[in-house]
Motif scaffolding. Structure first.
Motif, PDB file in Angstrom:
ATOM      1  N   LEU A  17       0.830  -1.211   0.000  1.00 37.43           N
ATOM      2  CA  LEU A  17       0.000   0.000   0.000  1.00 37.43           C
ATOM      3  C   LEU A  17       0.862   1.259   0.000  1.00 37.43           C
ATOM      4  O   LEU A  17       0.509   2.274  -0.613  1.00 37.43           O
ATOM      5  CB  LEU A  17      -0.942   0.001   1.212  1.00 37.43           C
ATOM      6  CG  LEU A  17      -2.117  -0.975   1.129  1.00 37.43           C
ATOM      7  CD1 LEU A  17      -2.859  -1.040   2.449  1.00 37.43           C
ATOM      8  CD2 LEU A  17      -3.069  -0.590   0.009  1.00 37.43           C
ATOM      9  N   HIS A  18       2.003   1.203   0.707  1.00 34.63           N
ATOM     10  CA  HIS A  18       2.950   2.324   0.659  1.00 34.63           C
ATOM     11  C   HIS A  18       3.361   2.595  -0.789  1.00 34.63           C
ATOM     12  O   HIS A  18       3.328   3.730  -1.263  1.00 34.63           O
ATOM     13  CB  HIS A  18       4.203   1.975   1.476  1.00 34.63           C
ATOM     14  CG  HIS A  18       4.144   2.385   2.912  1.00 34.63           C
ATOM     15  ND1 HIS A  18       4.519   3.636   3.345  1.00 34.63           N
ATOM     16  CD2 HIS A  18       3.782   1.712   4.015  1.00 34.63           C
ATOM     17  CE1 HIS A  18       4.384   3.709   4.657  1.00 34.63           C
ATOM     18  NE2 HIS A  18       3.935   2.544   5.088  1.00 34.63           N
ATOM     19  N   VAL A  19       3.770   1.533  -1.472  1.00 36.15           N
ATOM     20  CA  VAL A  19       4.256   1.669  -2.850  1.00 36.15           C
ATOM     21  C   VAL A  19       3.126   2.096  -3.786  1.00 36.15           C
ATOM     22  O   VAL A  19       3.323   2.911  -4.679  1.00 36.15           O
ATOM     23  CB  VAL A  19       4.902   0.348  -3.326  1.00 36.15           C
ATOM     24  CG1 VAL A  19       5.259   0.416  -4.810  1.00 36.15           C
ATOM     25  CG2 VAL A  19       6.153   0.048  -2.506  1.00 36.15           C
ATOM     26  N   LEU A  20       1.925   1.553  -3.565  1.00 40.43           N
ATOM     27  CA  LEU A  20       0.776   1.919  -4.383  1.00 40.43           C
ATOM     28  C   LEU A  20       0.450   3.407  -4.218  1.00 40.43           C
ATOM     29  O   LEU A  20       0.183   4.115  -5.190  1.00 40.43           O
ATOM     30  CB  LEU A  20      -0.439   1.069  -3.998  1.00 40.43           C
ATOM     31  CG  LEU A  20      -1.625   1.077  -4.959  1.00 40.43           C
ATOM     32  CD1 LEU A  20      -1.225   0.497  -6.309  1.00 40.43           C
ATOM     33  CD2 LEU A  20      -2.790   0.305  -4.372  1.00 40.43           C
ATOM     34  N   GLY A  21       0.480   3.870  -2.979  1.00 42.53           N
ATOM     35  CA  GLY A  21       0.245   5.287  -2.715  1.00 42.53           C
ATOM     36  C   GLY A  21       1.300   6.149  -3.372  1.00 42.53           C
ATOM     37  O   GLY A  21       1.005   7.236  -3.908  1.00 42.53           O
ATOM     38  N   ASP A  22       2.538   5.663  -3.365  1.00 41.79           N
ATOM     39  CA  ASP A  22       3.622   6.420  -3.975  1.00 41.79           C
ATOM     40  C   ASP A  22       3.493   6.429  -5.496  1.00 41.79           C
ATOM     41  O   ASP A  22       3.843   7.399  -6.155  1.00 41.79           O
ATOM     42  CB  ASP A  22       4.966   5.815  -3.559  1.00 41.79           C
ATOM     43  CG  ASP A  22       6.093   6.803  -3.726  1.00 41.79           C
ATOM     44  OD1 ASP A  22       5.885   7.994  -3.441  1.00 41.79           O
ATOM     45  OD2 ASP A  22       7.179   6.392  -4.164  1.00 41.79           O
TER      46      ASP A  22
END
Length: 304
Positions: free
Chosen positions: A158-163
């Motif tokens: 989710l961190h990477v998706l948000g980024d």
């Protein structure tokens, strides 16, 4: 009175999770440095906020890798379940980090809206496009891990998706500035990304708190479990029924079953374990058999 413990396969994918988290960490951390430099040179808040989120990504991925590594340590007499819950602590911290980063981005963007500044849109566009490619690569690597079962890998994903959304927002903002000279696109893109990030942070934090508070696994209906156990002919009642998660992919259950004096206790245990395994994929089960009339229980204990 009999006890039974069922320790089936818990379907851990520790090795693939470690590999996914390790390579994603190196990829994100390396590009984060480039994006910070690019954000400063182009004076782009969207890029700097994306770099800030990439910093939280790198921390999330690094902590995730450490969590999976620590979680694989063997159990001891003092930590009988080992260190598996370290993954949930890491996920909880990651969720909080997402929320804090998004609040900071929102604050900075509001300041930039009141006093817009010039942005080097061409440099911003190039860096944000490369950033999007890097994030897609990292997301692809994490998808090969166990993100649907493992809360820690899902948190990092989710961190990477948000980024990824942050990079996309920066691309759109750069194009708006380049073709229309609309510098407000930079802070507005940052605000939109901040709102998306805070939703992800809330979800991860909520799920990790639920596990830390010994909440029942979200995919297990306690009343349904009770009804299924009562459907066994030999079982007269169920009480002290508890279900919880050691970690996101390690559910556990314990209960007392009331049977008649004449019943074969081992046979009842075997059938109850098979039912819980087949119907609810519960592999770690503790069942105590109580003879009818030997225990007094109340409605609060899920008695019948």
């Amino acid at each position: 009175m009999e006890h039974s413990h069922s320790h089936g396969h818990s379907h851990h994918h520790g090795s693939s999770n470690k590999t996914a988290l390790k390579w994603s960490f190196f990829l994100i951390a390396s590009y984060m440095i480039i994006e910070v430099i690019g954000g400063i040179l182009t004076n782009s808040l969207a890029l700097l906020s994306d770099a800030g989120h990439m910093l939280s990504d790198a921390a999330a991925l690094g902590m995730g890798y450490a969590a999976v590594t620590v979680g694989q340590k063997a159990a001891s007499s003092r930590k009988t379940f080992g260190y598996k819950r370290f993954e949930i602590l890491a996920a909880f911290i990651n969720g909080l980090t997402l929320i804090i980063i998004s609040v900071y981005i929102f604050f900075e963007a509001c300041q930039r809206i009141t006093s817009p500044s010039e942005v080097v849109s061409s440099g911003m566009l190039i860096i944000s496009i490369i950033g999007l490619i890097v994030n897609i690569a990292a997301a692809f690597i994490l998808m090969r891990g166990d993100k649907n079962e493992n809360l820690n890998v899902r948190s990092a994903f989710l961190h990477v998706l948000g980024d990824m959304l942050g990079s996309f927002g920066a691309i759109v903002a750069a194009l708006m500035i380049m073709f229309f000279g609309w510098n407000l696109a930079d802070p507005i893109a940052s605000i939109i990304v901040a709102l998306l990030i805070i939703v992800s942070g809330y979800r991860v934090t909520r799920d990790s708190i639920h596990i830390l508070m010994e909440g029942a696994p979200l995919n297990i209906d306690i009343e349904q479990v009770k009804a299924k156990l009562l459907s066994l002919n030999e079982v007269k009642g169920v009480h002290d029924l508890h279900a919880w998660s050691i970690t996101s992919d390690f559910p556990a259950l314990s209960c007392h079953l009331i049977v008649g004096d004449e019943q074969d206790e081992q046979g009842v245990l075997a059938r109850a374990k098979k039912l819980l395994h087949d119907e609810f994929e519960l592999h770690h089960v503790t069942i105590q058999i109580d003879k009818e009339g030997s225990e007094k229980c109340s409605a609060e204990d899920y008695c019948n």
